[in-house]
Structure formats: structure tokens, C-alpha cells
Enzyme design. Structure first.
Site, PDB file in Angstrom:
ATOM      1  CD  GLU C 278      -3.310   0.491   1.910  1.00  0.00           C
ATOM      2  OE1 GLU C 278      -3.795  -0.652   1.778  1.00  0.00           O
ATOM      3  OE2 GLU C 278      -3.723   1.307   2.744  1.00  0.00           O
ATOM      4  CD  GLU C 281      -2.746   0.678  -4.412  1.00  0.00           C
ATOM      5  OE1 GLU C 281      -2.587  -0.119  -3.465  1.00  0.00           O
ATOM      6  OE2 GLU C 281      -3.806   0.780  -5.027  1.00  0.00           O
ATOM      7  CB  CYS C 298      -7.593  -3.134   5.943  1.00  0.00           C
ATOM      8  SG  CYS C 298      -6.019  -2.432   5.520  1.00  0.00           S
ATOM      9  CB  SER C 318      -5.447   0.403  -1.486  1.00  0.00           C
ATOM     10  OG  SER C 318      -4.560  -0.688  -1.520  1.00  0.00           O
ATOM     11  CE  LYS C 353     -11.131  -8.444   7.632  1.00  0.00           C
ATOM     12  NZ  LYS C 353     -10.385  -8.028   6.436  1.00  0.00           N
ATOM     13  CD  GLU C 356     -12.012  -9.331   3.116  1.00  0.00           C
ATOM     14  OE1 GLU C 356     -11.458  -8.329   2.653  1.00  0.00           O
ATOM     15  OE2 GLU C 356     -11.650  -9.868   4.182  1.00  0.00           O
ATOM     16  CD  GLU C 361     -14.797  -9.397  -5.759  1.00  0.00           C
ATOM     17  OE1 GLU C 361     -15.333 -10.176  -4.948  1.00  0.00           O
ATOM     18  OE2 GLU C 361     -15.345  -8.353  -6.145  1.00  0.00           O
ATOM     19  CB  CYS C 498     -10.226  -4.214  13.889  1.00  0.00           C
ATOM     20  SG  CYS C 498     -10.002  -3.762  12.171  1.00  0.00           S
TER      21      CYS C 498
END
Lengths: 624, 183, 608
Positions: C278, C281, C298, C318, C353, C356, C361, C498
Site C-alpha cells: 500500500e 501504491e 483493509c 487501494s 470478514k 468478504e 474475488e 477493529c
């Protein structure tokens, strides 16, 4: 567009002289009740009759040549006798007028000044009452707020001006400071007519005292109590009086914007208000720099979308903001953070309509009517099983007896009075023992009732009070916004209990449980509507406990209303003892010996009605 | 069911500058167009006034007047305010429901001609019991009068429909090319 | 002297409390409520917090500001009766299958029913059958247990700025619903799970994968590995006999081994990879003169939020996978030749999560890279189920070859942590002094929106750090309107980051702060503080990542969005999408030119 006080005075004079030039005026009541009974047809019939008689007819005041004025007025009050027509200057009050009667009225009254007796109000003793003032219904009333309602064309600002409209605004604007206006309202003792009776002057003072900046005036026209239509009548019949009150409130409190929240079920009121607002704006009585002063005020209309709870202040402002009409917790109060979180004066229609009276005549004069703690008048809509249903305005403190018997003309069909429900679903029922109770805020509160918005529904001996309590509970339960637990869940449980009772499944513990729950809801609900939701149940239990017990213990409905408490029985005098009924009964509830009268065991009977239709002797009957 | 013209909906929303406080008014105006609130309008309102769709739905389901189901061409509202109730308005409702094969849960007839609902007080208590037919009030109702009323409405409707049909077929026989116009 | 109020006869100082409820609780009285959540607007609907004033009037303590001199009572005969009656009313409309409820023993309704000794309910239960929405990957909704306190509605709208759910209908028909009652999965829900965190009953509970995890652990043909996210280690706290915020990483590792996991790893290592990718980037982004900032990637709830609300900004997010997915890719790639089926499990502070892990993907041949996501709460449950006495375990270290982590990776678990880690990476001075300085530029703290500017190579770099998606919306709108300009914005969906994830045991602000302190302490104690200095990184780039950096560490959400300033990426993005996961060759031809296709980033000059 009027740019100064002088111009307003000038226009008013013109209106007055034009009004004086009208030889006669025919006022066709165009309140909701009369329109429903054909007032528009009557109005058209008058137009035709006048034309056929060759009489110049002035429909549009100040525009048409003065001749015979033909007007659509607001509610004239005696709705039971719709369609109502008034002819001036004689003041003849005709009732139950149909289009067929118009030609005669034109011929006799308009052309010859004669009274048409067959269309007049005749009392039970056969006495004919020519004018409204003669009719007992009106005699005991004191029509101040409603003085113009029914007596002028409700859609004409010019007629309103001729009758003194905007005189109070003129005075407030050019002769008084904000402080003086608030002072007058405070000293008048005016209390909010929407239910609670909070002193209007105190409210205005609090809003006036908030820091300068955006403030709002909100008019609560969400008259939701089923059985109340006073505010509707004011909005339809004399919208300018209410607008004037709102403008004065804006002036007094430093607000420049007003909202009127009108109930969805009042389309006519919305139309009239829109028209009135346009008229006032066109004349410069609303908008920027009213009458050339530095005071600006505009008014918008919001239509309700069908939620009783929006009659509650914070739910109403929430609804104007486009939200669900759920009351919010206070503090902050509406006077500090009301509409769009700004200081807000929130009063109901009738309260605003009282304001011009106070400003115009001064607080001393205003206080001459009514009682010490509740000055002024109160309008009620009086309905139910009573002779003269309709819209009335009486001095605060009039007794229930006077209202029901003198104004209301007693019970319909001579039946026995049982109770009167005051204040709608938030109110309570009053009985004979309250006949001498004065109807004002404090006396009613002491009796455990409230004026509410002023609905009076009269019940006769045939009304089941348990079923009436169930009806109100059903209403509040359906209309509960659902936000707070006691109201959402509590009213549901109360209703379920009442439904069981009227269905014959009452339990001995039900009354205690109802009272216990009612007490909890009353004490803990979030808003006024929730807190008062149990009132009808509490007051009927208090006043008609025996009737509840009949339902619960004996499973009987003394007033023969509760369908589910009907019993099916065999008339022994007709029964031939054929046993057919006992054979077709699916519940084996019917027993007996052949050739002798049979019997139905009510405990087993499921009321399917098979025996009713099966008996060829007609011996099986249904009843209470 | 009417096609939903979102440009019309856009016009309504723009008329209120897309302000979230106008969402009730916007819904009212849309309902005036379609006699109910088609589901397709919700994402559009949501996007244009900046409220979540659940919020708009939340507002629409709070108020009694909003309907998410198509309503009949003729809307009958039986007043069940106190005055009407004590003068026995419920038997009128029951009769109408019976005649039209409706229930408290099913308020609109299959042919989308009638919707029957109750309303808490129309403000014409003096003439109780009252019902309104497409906004027009009918005083001092009885179950029989109510039944006659719907019969009359249905006959008028049939006649109008027949008249339209014959007009339509007349047009068609005269000039087949106008066929499409008639639709 | 401070003004005072008397509560149940106890004089209490008023010191900035917003309402009587706070004051009463300060006085040590546990006043019951359902609908009061200190971070949300006052709702005032449950009526449990009513108190009695000196005139016998009742006031809702949650909405009433403290009044100097006032005397109130919180425990009178009347109040007890009303509270009992209200509880009874709620319970009468509540599916009372408590013993098998996911929220059993954690339920506020149950707790209060016990406290108030509700031993009978006079009314017929009107909510007997479950009414379940199981569509979401993150939470399960059971309307039959909902008490309509509206906490979920307010957190979704006020804190997260989403409004996926709201009240619908009214009165006793009122429910909490998505628009038109569509399944939650089809609503704008991002899966952050904050609704379940505030839900006082079992009406919204986190989806549970415990059984699925056990069955893989128990399967002899399966090899299990597990990664533990940074924020988990400081959240097991009181429920397992530790203090709030105490890091228990070593104990967790020991416990997981006992339960039967074959390999135990620390997600922080993948966080180091994220930092490296990152920051590279970011450098390109800064060089691109983009008017818009680069957003961190994230947080999966944030990704979903951005897709739903700002699809046009997705090409500014990102391309780095989240640390969880980076780690999973690395693990799955290294275990490709394993004889047994390799199942990878992630223990996360997060409900999103779970969503996710199921995204297309991150799925290859319909096998997700992360097979199961367990939340901290589920971990606690499994530890308890295993009979492990947690606080008596001996700490153990994670498995090699991924056994070294940095402080930078650990602080990912708190808002501002990603930013701080990236700043460390950008600086080529990794001295203790600089690290300390970098902790004080404005990224730390529990505030929802933090903005600051630092100098990087004589160029001002503007950074925004937000947590709570409503805050993200606010900040993004100010960027889109041109009012504000940023180079980097870190977004975490949960307020505080988190540590306050909805998969964690429910926490108030103090507990959140304790947890974040726990992470910062672990950072302080760590020998290596900068991701690039992690000695394992080199090996990874030379080993499993070689030639596959883009495939294993980067992602293109929702298809081939184009990244204008990332010129070398364009063709790669597209081919990457096509070849996703086929055999790791996707776009390899081009990826030789890719920025990521190199050794750990060269040190950056003149940092900060």
C-alpha cells in the site's frame, strides 16, 4: 397589494359599503355535512331560480354588481338538518333545503320578504323558529370564534374584511409591540384548545424569549379525534381568522414562517386554506413586508397522511419534516427545539382563531366570557344519539346538562341518556351524575376527563359501554405509533382483553388486570396520546362496572349490542319436540325428550345457527 | 397496472427541490398519479432526496393513506369515527365487504374497481353514519343504501365501459388505422 | 464547587453528564434500559429508565438533563411495578426459546427479567414462531425476538450512515425491516454487524461457523491452519478471566493448538505485506497528481459501502487485498501441494470478514481462500466448549515459517493503525525517535474523524483517518464537493477500528480504549516496528510471491475497474480478472513490469 395601513382601512370600507349595497344575501351552508347532503345542488338551484326570476345575483363579492348575494358559507352548525340555508337581512334559517325548495325561497323570501314556514326549524312541541337566533340550539350558544363561520362566504377575503377580518392584525402590527401582544394573550388567560389546556401566553413568551433567529409558528389542524370536527369547520368556514391568529403569533414571537398541518381527511379545508393564503398574499397580508411594515410572514400547508398520532406536537413537527410521526422524548421542548430544531409556537386551529378576538377587544373583554381559570368559549362537535347534532360554541363552564338538553335538544327518539364520551379516545365518559359538571379544563380534569379537542359523543341506553371502550381501545391501538413499549404492547393487551370480554370469554381477573395495565400505560407512556389511551377503559370501568361484570360473569350484554353474546334458545311454547335440532346440532348441545320442548346448553352451543334454519316450527330463536 | 413513468416521478421530486423534508408530500403526489405507490419509485426517491430506501419505505408504511398495493378506481371509505360507530357503521362495512367479496385484509376487488376501507372520522359526524365514494360524502347510510350505491356505481361503470367499447368498435369499423389510438 | 443532585438519598456531583441516566449510573446504580446507547441519539422508547421526582412525577432519565438540586428516586414501589409490567409486556411478545438462543446469557432482556424476578406472564405469547432472515453472511435476524428498541436502526443510520433497516408499519404491527422486507443480503447492508453489537436480545446475532470449523478440525484428511487478527488478542478479556485490553496472543495460540488446529499464524504478518504494497501504491498515487485521495482497503464493510454508495471511487481504493485475504492467498499457495485438503480459518474481530470470505474475488473454483471466519466471540465459545481454562495456559508462539511480526502489523487493529504503519514504511529513518514522532501526528485516538498534514519530501501530504461509515460519508462528501483535499484516507467501518468490531465481545468506550492501548503496548514491546524490516518479507517476495504478487496480494473488486494513474496496471487488471486463480499465471507476462514485482521496496528518502 396593500402597502400601508391606510390602504387596508380604505379597502375594508369599500367592502363594507359594497356589502351594505346587497339587498339580500342567501347563504348556503357548504360545510362538509351539508355538501354531503347536496349543498352544491342547492346552490346551483338558487342560481337558476334567481336567473329565472330575473334577479341580479352577485356570486363574486366585490366583482359582480351588488344585487342579491348568493354565497357558500362555512358550517352553520345544525348539521343534523342539512342542507342549511340562511337568508339575510331577515336572518331566516331554513333547514333540510332541497333544490326543489329554492324557487319557492326566491319567490317568497327574496322577492317578497316572506318566511317559508315549512322549511323552518320546528321543535318537538310544534313551535316554529324563524331565525337562527330563535332556535334553542343557537340560543344558548355564544358564537365568538365561529361568529363569521356560516355568516359569510367562506371563500372571500373581502367578506372577511367587511366582517372585521384582519382588524386585529392591523392593530397588532401598527399599535402594539411584541411584548404587548404576548402580554394581552397572557392576561386573557387563553388556554390551548387542543386538549391539554396549556396557557398560550406562556408558550408564546417562551418562544419569544428564545434567541433571535429562525422560529416557526405551527398550526395543528390534525383534528384526529373521531367525532370532532370543530377545527375542520373553522378551516373551511372562516380560514382567515385562523391565518390572522397565526400571523399575529409570528409577529409576537419573532417567527417569519408558519406551517398548517391539516388532516388528510379534510380535503375541503386544505382547498379553502390554500385559497385563503393566496388571497391574503395577494393583498399583502402575508408575505414580505406585510402592509408596508418590516414584518414578513409566510404560511405553508402540509397535508397529513393518515396518522392520528400526528396530533401530538412532536409527531406533528416530525411529520412536517418528512419523518414517521413518532413523538420524541422531551426535553428539549417544542418551544426550544421544535420544527427543524428551531423554537416553535405550536397551537391548534381554535386557539389561533381566538387570538384576533383578544387583540381586537383586549383581554378584559375576552375574559368576560367563560370561567376564571378557563376564559373564553369552547366549540364542541356534539354527535351521537342526540336530537341536534352539530357544531356548537358555548362559554367555558357551561354544564353538561345545558349542552345536552338545551343546546342539543335532548336524546334522539326520546331514549334514555346513558353517557357522553368527551375528548375522544383520549377522553372519558361522563354519566348522569356529571350533568352539573362545568365543562372547563380544570373541572373536567378533576372528573378524570379532558376536553380533548372537543368531541362530545352522546350514547343512549342502547349503547354498550364495554363495546364502546373496546371501540376506543381498538382505535388507539390501531393508531399507536408503536414507539414506546407501554402504548404499543399495553394497548394491544388491553384490546385483546376487551375483545375477549365482548366475545363472552371474559375472566374474573380481567378487570383487575385492565386497571393495573391502564395505570402502567398512563404513568409510563412516552407521549400524551399514550398516557391518555386507557382513559375510556378506566372511566367505563369506574362508571359501568356492573355492565362489565354482566359481560364477564353472566356473559350477557344488557344493551344487546355484543353479537357474540347472543344466545340461541328454544322457545318452549313453539317447540314440537321433533328432535330434528338435536340431530343436526354438531356440538350435541341440544337435548330433550320426544314430544317435549328441547333445550340448548349454552355452554356447549357453538352458535353455528344450524338449528335456527333447521327448525320448521320457528321455535329456535336468537337473542340476548 | 399503470406503467411507472420515472420522469414524472423526477418532476414531482424536483418540484420539491429533492428536499428530504418533502418526502411525504412527494409520496402523496406520486400516489395521486397512480392511486398507490409503485415499488419502482422508491429507489428513485431514495437516490434523489438522499434518504435510504428503507427510510422512505418506513415513512410510507407509517401513514395509513399510503398504499403499496394498487387500489380500485372507486374508493369507498366507511367512516368509523365515534359518532358513526354509535350509529352503527360497522354493519355497513360488513355489508359492503360481503357484496364485494372483500375482507379486512383484502380491500380491493379483483377487477380493481372498488377499494373499501374504513376511516377514522370524516368530520361529517352530524350526518352519521357516513361513507365517501371517491371523496364524495354520502350521509345517513344504511347497509341497504350502501349496497344499492355500489350496484349503481357498477352499472354506471358497465355502461361507460360498454359505451367506450362501442365507440371503440365504431372507430375500428370506420377506420382500421385508428386501432392503435384507441388503445 | 460542582452542582449536586440527590439520587436515592445519595448526593452526586454533576460533572458534565449529558443526562440523568449517566449521573445515576455514576452513582453506582444500574438503572435498567433497552434503548439507551450512549453513542446514539436518545430514543426514549423502552420506558425502563423512568425515575420519580420529588413531586411524584415520572421522568425518563435518558432524556432528562441533570438538574442541580433535584432529588430523584430510582427504586420505588411504583417504579418497580411499572418496570415489571413493561418487562412482562415485552416478554409476552417475545419468542422465549432462551435456552437455545444464540444470545442466551448475554441477553439484556433475560438479564432484566431475572433481576426483576418476572415469574409469570399474564398474557398469551404472541410471538412463538421464529421469523428468520438468514440471508446475510454476517448476521442472522430473528424478528420474533425483536423488542423494537430501535438500537440497530439508529446505529445503522447514525453511526454507519447506511440505513439498511428501519422501522416499518406502525403500532403493534411495527417491525424492523429493510425496504419492502427484502432479505438483508439484498439490502444496502455492508455486514459491519454493529446492529448485532447493540441488539439487547437475540434478534440480531452474528452468524456462527463453529460447527463447520470443528468438523474440519476433526477431519483426519484435512490440514487446518488458522490466522489470528491483531484486534482479537486484546478482546478476550473478562470473558476468559483476563483484564480488558490485555494481549493474550500466546494464550490464544496455545488454546488453538489444544483444540486441534495444525498451524497457527498471526495475521499481523500479512498486515506487513499490506503496508509494503500500500505504501508503494501510495507513492505512485501521490506522483499521479490525482485530485482524489487513495483509500485504504483493509476493511471489507468499507469496501462494500464504497461499492454501494460511491462506485465511482472504487478506482481510488487501494488494490491491496485485506491482510486476511493476503494471508489466505499465501497460505493456500504454499500448501498447494499438500497431500491433505488444506482448510484455512481466520479468527477475526469482524462480522464483515464472513462476507468478504464469500466474495467471488476471493473464491477459486467455488472454494473460498478463507474457508471459515470465526469471530472473537466464537473463539471464546470454542475455548469454553473445549474446557480449556484459558488463563491457566502457558503462552506459545505462532508457527514458522510465518512466525515474526512487527508492531506496525499489530496496530492495524485500531483506527489510525494502518496509516501509522504506512507512515513508518514511508520514512527511511526507523529510529525510535522517529517512530515516536510518527505516533503523534494525529492518527491516534478514538475520534471518528481525524485529519492532519505532514511533510513528505517537502510536499505536504494530507491524511484523513475515519472510523464509522457515517463519518466516512461525511469526509468523502467534503472531498467530492471540493471542500477538502486529501492524499490518503484510512477508513474503518467500526467506530474505533477493529478493536470495536462487531465480532468482539460488546464493548463500551472504555473497553475500546483499553483494547487499543493493549495493541499499542504490544507494538511498543515489539522488536521490529516497521513492516519493511520484518525479516520474513524478503523470503516471501523471493519465494511464494515471486511472480505472483499481483495475483496473491491484489484484487480488483467487482470486475475490471480501470486505474488511470496506474498505467502499467491496466492490461494486467483485465487479464487478472480473466485468469483469476486458474494457475497463477494470469498476467504474468506483464507483471514483470508491475510495481509489485520486485524486492521489498527500496528505502524512501527524506521521509517526513
Amino acid at each position: 397589494m396593500l402597502k400601508s395601513r391606510a390602504q387596508l382601512i380604505d379597502l375594508r370600507e369599500k367592502c363594507r359599503s359594497q356589502a351594505a349595497d346587497q339587498v339580500r344575501r342567501i347563504l348556503v351552508c357548504s360545510g362538509t355535512g351539508c355538501v354531503a347532503s347536496g349543498a352544491s345542488e342547492v346552490y346551483e338551484a338558487f342560481k337558476t331560480a334567481l336567473a329565472e326570476a330575473g334577479i341580479a345575483c352577485s356570486v363574486k363579492f366585490m366583482e359582480d354588481e351588488p344585487g342579491v348575494g348568493l354565497k357558500k358559507s362555512g358550517c352553520q352548525g345544525l348539521c343534523e338538518k342539512a342542507v342549511l340555508v340562511k337568508v339575510e337581512p331577515e336572518g331566516f334559517q331554513y333547514i333540510r333545503v332541497t333544490p326543489q325548495d329554492c324557487e319557492e325561497i326566491v319567490r317568497e323570501t327574496i322577492q317578497r320578504g316572506r318566511h317559508v314556514a315549512r322549511l323552518a326549524f320546528t321543535d318537538s312541541s310544534g313551535n316554529i323558529h324563524k331565525t337562527a337566533a330563535d332556535i334553542p340550539f343557537f340560543k344558548k350558544q355564544k358564537r365568538l370564534v365561529l361568529s363569521r363561520c356560516g355568516n359569510i362566504a367562506s371563500d372571500s377575503i373581502y367578506e372577511s374584511l367587511a366582517a372585521g377580518g384582519y382588524q386585529a392584525l392591523e392593530k397588532a402590527l401598527f399599535e402594539m409591540t411584541s411584548q404587548e401582544i404576548i402580554d394581552q394573550v397572557s392576561r386573557s388567560g387563553l388556554r390551548g384548545r387542543g386538549g391539554g389546556g396549556f396557557p398560550t401566553g406562556v408558550k408564546w413568551k417562551q418562544v419569544g424569549a428564545q434567541k433571535p433567529g429562525k422560529k416557526y409558528v405551527v398550526c395543528n389542524g390534525d383534528e384526529g379525534d373521531p367525532g370532532a370536527f370543530m377545527d375542520c369547520s373553522v378551516m373551511e368556514g372562516d380560514p382567515h381568522r385562523m391565518l390572522e391568529g397565526m400571523i399575529i403569533a409570528g409577529l409576537a414571537c419573532g417567527a417569519d414562517e408558519g406551517y398548517i398541518y391539516v388532516r388528510a381527511e379534510y380535503p375541503l379545508a386544505v382547498a379553502r386554506l390554500k385559497m385563503a393564503i393566496n388571497q391574503a398574499a395577494n393583498l399583502g397580508l402575508l408575505g414580505q413586508n406585510i402592509l408596508g411594515s418590516d414584518f414578513s410572514f409566510q404560511i405553508k400547508i402540509n397535508r397529513g397522511a393518515g396518522a392520528f398520532v400526528c396530533g401530538e406536537g412532536s409527531a406533528l413537527t416530525g411529520s412536517i419534516e418528512g419523518k414517521r410521526g413518532m413523538p420524541r422524548v422531551k426535553p428539549p421542548r417544542t418551544v426550544e427545539k421544535g420544527l427543524f430544531n428551531r423554537p416553535t409556537v405550536l397551537n391548534n386551529v381554535e386557539t389561533f382563531a381566538n387570538v384576533p378576538l383578544i387583540i381586537e377587544h383586549g383581554w378584559e373583554v375576552y375574559r368576560q366570557v367563560g370561567t376564571e381559570s378557563s376564559p373564553g368559549t369552547k366549540s364542541f362537535s356534539i354527535t351521537g344519539n342526540i336530537e341536534n347534532t352539530g357544531l356548537i360554541e358555548v362559554p367555558m363552564g357551561m354544564t353538561l346538562r345545558e349542552i345536552i338538553f338545551d343546546v342539543g335538544g335532548g336524546m334522539k327518539g326520546g331514549k334514555k341518556f346513558k353517557a357522553v364520551q368527551i375528548g375522544g379516545p383520549s377522553g372519558a365518559c361522563l354519566t348522569e351524575e356529571h350533568f352539573d359538571l362545568k365543562l372547563d379544563f380544570d373541572s373536567l380534569a378533576q372528573a378524570g376527563a379532558m376536553i380533548g379537542s372537543g368531541g362530545l359523543v352522546v350514547a343512549d341506553q342502547d349503547t354498550c359501554m364495554v363495546e364502546l371502550a373496546r371501540f376506543f381501545m381498538g382505535f388507539t391501538q390501531r393508531e399507536s405509533c408503536g414507539k414506546c413499549v407501554p402504548c404499543r404492547e399495553g394497548t394491544k393487551r388491553m384490546l385483546m382483553t376487551l375483545e375477549r370480554i365482548v366475545a363472552g370469554d371474559g375472566r374474573p381477573s380481567d378487570l383487575d388486570n385492565l386497571v393495573d395495565l391502564a395505570d402502567t400505560i398512563k404513568a409510563t407512556a412516552l407521549c400524551g396520546l399514550g398516557k391518555t389511551a386507557p382513559s375510556p377503559v378506566l372511566s367505563t370501568i369506574k362508571n359501568f362496572r356492573a355492565e362489565y361484570l354482566k359481560h364477564i360473569v353472566e356473559r350477557k350484554c344488557p344493551s344487546k349490542t355484543c353479537e357474540r353474546l347472543k344466545v340461541i334458545f328454544v322457545d318452549p311454547s313453539l317447540c314440537a319436540g321433533c328432535a330434528k335440532c338435536s340431530k343436526i346440532c354438531p356440538a350435541s348441545a341440544i337435548t330433550g325428550k320426544a314430544k317435549e320442548p328441547f333445550k340448548i346448553d349454552p355452554a356447549l352451543c357453538v352458535k353455528c345457527g344450524a338449528c335456527l334454519s333447521g327448525c320448521k316450527y320457528g321455535a329456535v330463536k336468537e337473542g340476548w | 397496472m399503470p406503467q411507472v413513468d420515472l420522469s414524472l416521478v423526477d418532476g414531482i421530486i424536483d418540484g420539491h427541490l429533492g428536499h428530504p423534508s418533502a418526502v411525504i408530500t412527494i409520496l402523496q403526489e406520486i400516489q395521486e398519479q397512480y392511486r398507490y405507490l409503485p415499488r419502482e419509485v422508491f429507489p428513485r426517491i431514495s437516490a434523489k432526496v438522499g434518504l435510504s430506501e428503507a427510510k422512505v419505505y418506513s415513512v410510507a408504511t407509517f401513514y395509513e393513506n399510503f398504499s403499496l398495493e394498487p387500489k380500485g378506481r372507486v374508493i369507498i371509505k366507511v367512516c368509523d369515527g365515534t359518532a358513526c360507530h354509535v350509529r352503527r357503521s360497522l354493519p355497513i362495512l360488513s355489508r359492503l365487504q360481503k357484496e364485494l367479496n372483500l375482507t379486512d385484509g383484502k380491500v380491493t376487488t379483483e377487477d380493481l374497481l372498488f377499494t373499501v376501507e374504513t376511516v377514522a372520522c370524516l368530520g361529517a359526524c352530524g350526518l352519521a353514519p357516513v361513507l365517501t365514494v371517491s371523496g364524495q360524502a354520502h350521509p345517513a347510510m344504511t347497509p341497504d343504501k350502501a349496497a344499492d350505491l355500489i350496484k349503481a356505481i357498477r352499472e354506471t361503470e358497465l355502461k361507460t365501459a360498454a359505451a367506450l367499447a362501442s365507440e371503440h368498435s365504431a372507430l375500428r369499423s370506420n377506420d382500421p388505422s385508428t386501432n392503435a389510438v384507441g388503445n | 464547587m460542582l452542582p449536586m443532585m440527590t439520587i436515592d438519598g445519595i448526593p452526586v456531583e454533576i460533572n458534565g453528564e449529558r443526562n440523568m441516566l449517566e449521573l445515576i449510573r455514576k452513582a453506582g446504580i444500574e438503572l435498567p434500559t433497552f434503548c439507551y446507547v450512549s453513542d446514539l441519539s436518545i430514543h426514549g422508547a423502552c420506558r425502563m429508565c423512568l425515575v420519580e421526582n420529588e413531586r411524584g412525577g415520572l421522568e425518563a432519565a435518558c432524556s432528562e438533563p441533570p438538574r442541580p438540586g433535584a432529588k430523584i428516586l430510582t427504586n420505588t414501589r411504583r417504579l418497580r411495578k411499572y418496570r415489571k409490567n413493561i418487562l412482562e409486556l415485552i416478554l409476552a411478545n417475545h419468542n422465549r426459546d432462551c435456552t437455545v438462543c444464540a444470545n442466551n446469557n448475554k441477553c439484556r432482556l433475560q438479564d432484566l427479567a431475572i433481576r426483576f424476578n418476572i415469574d409469570k406472564i399474564r398474557y398469551k405469547n404472541t410471538s412463538l414462531m421464529p421469523i428468520i432472515d438468514d440471508s446475510s453472511a454476517c448476521v442472522t435476524v430473528d424478528r420474533s425476538k425483536c423488542i423494537l428498541c430501535g438500537d440497530c436502526v439508529r446505529v445503522c443510520e447514525e453511526v454507519q450512515g447506511i440505513g439498511a433497516i428501519d422501522f416499518a408499519e406502525r403500532g403493534s404491527r411495527m417491525v424492523i425491516s429493510t425496504a419492502f422486507g427484502v432479505p438483508l443480503a439484498k439490502s444496502p447492508c455492508v455486514g459491519c454487524g454493529q446492529c448485532s453489537a447493540v441488539c439487547p436480545t437475540g434478534a440480531i446475532v452474528v452468524k456462527n461457523s463453529i460447527e463447520a470449523a470443528w468438523s474440519d478440525i476433526d477431519d483426519p484428511n484435512v490440514e487446518t491452519s488458522v490466522q489470528i487478527a491483531p484486534a482479537v488478542r486484546v478482546a478476550l478479556g473478562t470473558q476468559l478471566g483476563l483484564n480488558n485490553g490485555t494481549s493474550s496472543m500466546g494464550l490464544i495460540v496455545a488454546a488453538l493448538r489444544r483444540m486441534g488446529f495444525d498451524k497457527v499464524y498471526d495475521t499481523s504478518l500479512a498486515a506487513d505485506l499490506t503496508v509494503i504494497e500500500e505504501s508503494q501504491e501510495f507513492l505512485e498515487h501521490v506522483g499521479s497528481d490525482s485530485k482524489l485521495p487513495l483509500f485504504t482497503s483493509c476493511c471489507p464493510a468499507w469496501i462494500k459501502f464504497c461499492e454501494n454508495n460511491y462506485p465511482e471511487l472504487m478506482n481510488k481504493v487501494s488494490t491491496c487485498k485485506s491482510p486476511m485475504q493476503m494471508f489466505a492467498s499465501v497460505i493456500k499457495a504454499s500448501s498447494a501441494n499438500s497431500k491433505k485438503r488444506h482448510v484455512h480459518i481466520a479468527i477475526m474481530p469482524c462480522t464483515a470478514k464472513k462476507l468478504e470470505a464469500k466474495r467471488g474475488e476471493f473464491t477459486v473454483d467455488s472454494v473460498p481462500m478463507v474457508d471459515h471466519v470465526l469471530t472473537s466471540q466464537e473463539l471464546i465459545q470454542m475455548i469454553k466448549e473445549s474446557g480449556i481454562i484459558f488463563d491457566q495456559l502457558e503462552p506459545e508462539a505462532v508457527d514458522s515459517p510465518y512466525g515474526v511480526v512487527t508492531g506496525a502489523g499489530v496496530i492495524f487493529g485500531v483506527t489510525g493503525g494502518v496509516t501509522e504503519a504506512v507512515l513508518r514504511a514511508l520514512s527511511d529513518d526507523h529510529s525510535g525517535m522517529v517512530i515516536k514522532q510518527l505516533a503523534q501526528v494525529g492518527e491516534r485516538g478514538m475520534e471518528g474523524i481525524k485529519e492532519f498534514e505532514i511533510k513528505y519530501k517537502n510536499r505536504p501530504v494530507r491524511v484523513g483517518v475515519v472510523s464509522g461509515l457515517a463519518n466516512a460519508r461525511k469526509l468523502i462528501n467534503s472531498v467530492l464537493s471540493g471542500e477538502k483535499v486529501f492524499d490518503l484516507i484510512e477508513v474503518m467501518a467500526c467506530p474505533g477500528g477493529c478493536v470495536a468490531g462487531a465480532g468482539q465481545p460488546v464493548a463500551d468506550l472504555n473497553v475500546k480504549i483499553a483494547r487499543s492501548k493493549g495493541l499499542y503496548t504490544e507494538d511498543k514491546l515489539s522488536a521490529i516496528k516497521t513492516s519493511g524490516d520484518n525479516p520474513l518479507i524478503d523470503g516471501l517476495y523471493q519465494g511464494v510471491l515471486k511472480g505472483r504478487v499481483h495475483e496473491l496480494l491484489h484484487v480488483s473488486y467487482g470486475g475490471a475497474h480501470q486505474r488511470l494513474h496506474h498505467s502499467s496496471d491496466q492490461s494486467l487488471e483485465l487479464s487478472h480478472e480473466n485468469d483469476h486463480g486458474a494457475n497463477g499465471q494470469g498476467g504474468n507476462g506483464q507483471s514483470e513490469n508491475d510495481h509489485a514485482e520486485r524486492n521489498p521496496p527500496t528505502p524512501i528518502h527524506d521521509a517526513i
